[in-house]
Scaffold this motif. Structure first.
Motif, short mmCIF file in Angstrom:
data_model
loop_
_atom_site.label_atom_id
_atom_site.label_comp_id
_atom_site.label_asym_id
_atom_site.label_seq_id
_atom_site.Cartn_x
_atom_site.Cartn_y
_atom_site.Cartn_z
N VAL A 1 -2.92 0.46 -6.80
CA VAL A 1 -2.66 0.13 -5.40
C VAL A 1 -3.01 -1.33 -5.16
O VAL A 1 -4.02 -1.82 -5.66
N ASN A 2 -2.16 -2.00 -4.38
CA ASN A 2 -2.42 -3.40 -4.02
C ASN A 2 -1.97 -3.59 -2.57
O ASN A 2 -0.78 -3.50 -2.28
N VAL A 3 -2.93 -3.80 -1.67
CA VAL A 3 -2.64 -3.78 -0.23
C VAL A 3 -3.21 -5.02 0.46
O VAL A 3 -4.32 -5.45 0.15
N THR A 4 -2.43 -5.55 1.41
CA THR A 4 -2.89 -6.64 2.28
C THR A 4 -2.91 -6.14 3.72
O THR A 4 -1.94 -5.54 4.19
N LEU A 5 -4.02 -6.39 4.40
CA LEU A 5 -4.18 -6.00 5.81
C LEU A 5 -4.26 -7.28 6.64
O LEU A 5 -5.32 -7.90 6.73
N GLU B 1 -9.09 -16.30 12.12
CA GLU B 1 -8.47 -17.63 12.01
C GLU B 1 -8.79 -18.27 10.67
O GLU B 1 -7.95 -18.92 10.04
N LYS B 2 -10.01 -18.07 10.18
CA LYS B 2 -10.43 -18.65 8.90
C LYS B 2 -10.01 -17.77 7.73
O LYS B 2 -9.62 -18.28 6.67
N TRP B 3 -10.12 -16.45 7.89
CA TRP B 3 -9.76 -15.50 6.83
C TRP B 3 -8.75 -14.51 7.42
O TRP B 3 -9.14 -13.46 7.94
N PRO B 4 -7.47 -14.82 7.36
CA PRO B 4 -6.45 -14.05 8.09
C PRO B 4 -6.13 -12.67 7.50
O PRO B 4 -5.48 -11.87 8.17
N ASN B 5 -6.57 -12.39 6.27
CA ASN B 5 -6.23 -11.12 5.64
C ASN B 5 -7.45 -10.44 5.03
O ASN B 5 -8.35 -11.11 4.53
N ALA B 6 -7.44 -9.12 5.06
CA ALA B 6 -8.31 -8.32 4.21
C ALA B 6 -7.42 -7.73 3.12
O ALA B 6 -6.22 -7.51 3.35
N THR B 7 -7.97 -7.48 1.94
CA THR B 7 -7.15 -6.97 0.85
C THR B 7 -7.90 -5.86 0.11
O THR B 7 -9.12 -5.80 0.12
N PHE B 8 -7.11 -4.99 -0.53
CA PHE B 8 -7.67 -3.97 -1.42
C PHE B 8 -6.81 -3.92 -2.67
O PHE B 8 -5.59 -3.81 -2.59
N LYS B 9 -7.46 -4.01 -3.82
CA LYS B 9 -6.76 -3.94 -5.10
C LYS B 9 -7.50 -2.95 -6.00
O LYS B 9 -8.68 -3.14 -6.29
N SER B 10 -6.80 -1.91 -6.43
CA SER B 10 -7.45 -0.88 -7.23
C SER B 10 -7.82 -1.40 -8.61
O SER B 10 -7.16 -2.27 -9.17
N THR B 11 -8.89 -0.83 -9.15
CA THR B 11 -9.32 -1.13 -10.51
C THR B 11 -9.30 0.12 -11.39
O THR B 11 -9.31 0.03 -12.61
N LYS B 12 -9.28 1.32 -10.75
CA LYS B 12 -9.26 2.57 -11.51
C LYS B 12 -8.75 3.69 -10.62
O LYS B 12 -9.12 3.78 -9.44
N VAL B 13 -7.90 4.55 -11.18
CA VAL B 13 -7.42 5.74 -10.48
C VAL B 13 -7.72 6.95 -11.36
O VAL B 13 -7.40 6.96 -12.55
N GLU B 14 -8.37 7.95 -10.76
CA GLU B 14 -8.75 9.14 -11.51
C GLU B 14 -8.18 10.39 -10.85
O GLU B 14 -8.13 10.50 -9.62
N LYS B 15 -7.77 11.33 -11.68
CA LYS B 15 -7.26 12.61 -11.21
C LYS B 15 -8.41 13.52 -10.84
O LYS B 15 -9.40 13.63 -11.57
N GLY B 16 -8.29 14.18 -9.67
CA GLY B 16 -9.27 15.17 -9.26
C GLY B 16 -8.67 16.56 -9.34
O GLY B 16 -7.65 16.78 -10.00
N GLU B 17 -9.26 17.50 -8.62
CA GLU B 17 -8.74 18.86 -8.59
C GLU B 17 -7.53 18.94 -7.68
O GLU B 17 -7.50 18.34 -6.60
N GLY B 18 -6.52 19.70 -8.10
CA GLY B 18 -5.34 19.90 -7.28
C GLY B 18 -4.64 18.60 -6.95
O GLY B 18 -4.26 17.83 -7.84
#
Length: 195
Positions: A68-72, A97-114
């Motif tokens: 996942v790679n997201v910009t807010l 004004e100084k930092w116009p974006n928040a971001t999230f970039k995944s480093t690991k994805v794991e399978k859970g139940e169901g």
């Protein structure tokens, strides 16, 4: 003849099993990132991070290959009360004004139940990056109105805003922020990628 059909079917099934993971584009019209917090013990306001932009790679057969790679954009922040929205965007909080974006970039994805997943990634706010773990639910994988592959997810996590340099009014306004995310994403059609 029957053996040939069986062999062809096995080859076809193998092809589907080894299909490359699909890259989906987040739909900003069907994506909400809701933050909620406690205000002096009296109320629990919310704010939505709108205009989300991003992509996710999802491979149901090899979940660990997903990402996942997201910009807010903080210009899309809406606390439903205009004065509060402006205050949150100010230097007291996000300093948009100084930092116009928040971001999230995944480093690991794991399978859970169901239909559960655990997504670990780097969240950046005000130029501060910290690891965050999202508890994710796959709501549905199917097709959009035009037949394009489509997926929908919900996710939740809790962060401490002080860790990102957003510490105004703690502890009267809670340090802990609950994040609830719901999103739909589709694989862009060929004509969309040309725009």
């Amino acid at each position: 003849m029957r053996c040939k059909l069986l062999f062809a079917s096995l080859l076809l099934a193998a092809g589907f099993a080894q299909a490359a993971p699909a890259t989906y584009k987040l739909d900003p019209n069907h994506t909400q990132v809701i933050a909620s917090w406690n205000h002096f013990g009296y109320s629990n306001p919310i704010a939505n991070f709108g205009n989300v932009d991003g992509t996710l790679v999802y491979d149901p057969d090899k979940v660990e290959a997903s990402s996942v790679n997201v910009t807010l954009p903080l210009s899309g922040l809406d606390a439903l009360v205009p004065d509060l929205t402006k205050h949150l965007q100010s230097a007291d909080f996000f300093d948009a004004e100084k930092w116009p974006n928040a971001t999230f970039k995944s480093t690991k994805v794991e399978k859970g139940e169901g239909n559960k997943l655990k997504v670990t990634g780097d969240l950046t706010i005000r130029d501060v990056t910290k690891p965050v773990v999202l508890d994710v639910t796959l709501n549905k994988a199917g097709q959009g109105r035009n037949g394009e592959p489509k997926v929908g997810f919900n996710a939740t996590t809790t962060i401490k805003r002080a860790e990102f340099g957003v510490a105004k009014f703690i502890p009267n306004v809670s340090d802990e922020i609950e994040l609830r995310i719901t999103t739909e994403a589709t694989v862009p059609q060929a004509e969309d990628t040309k725009k």
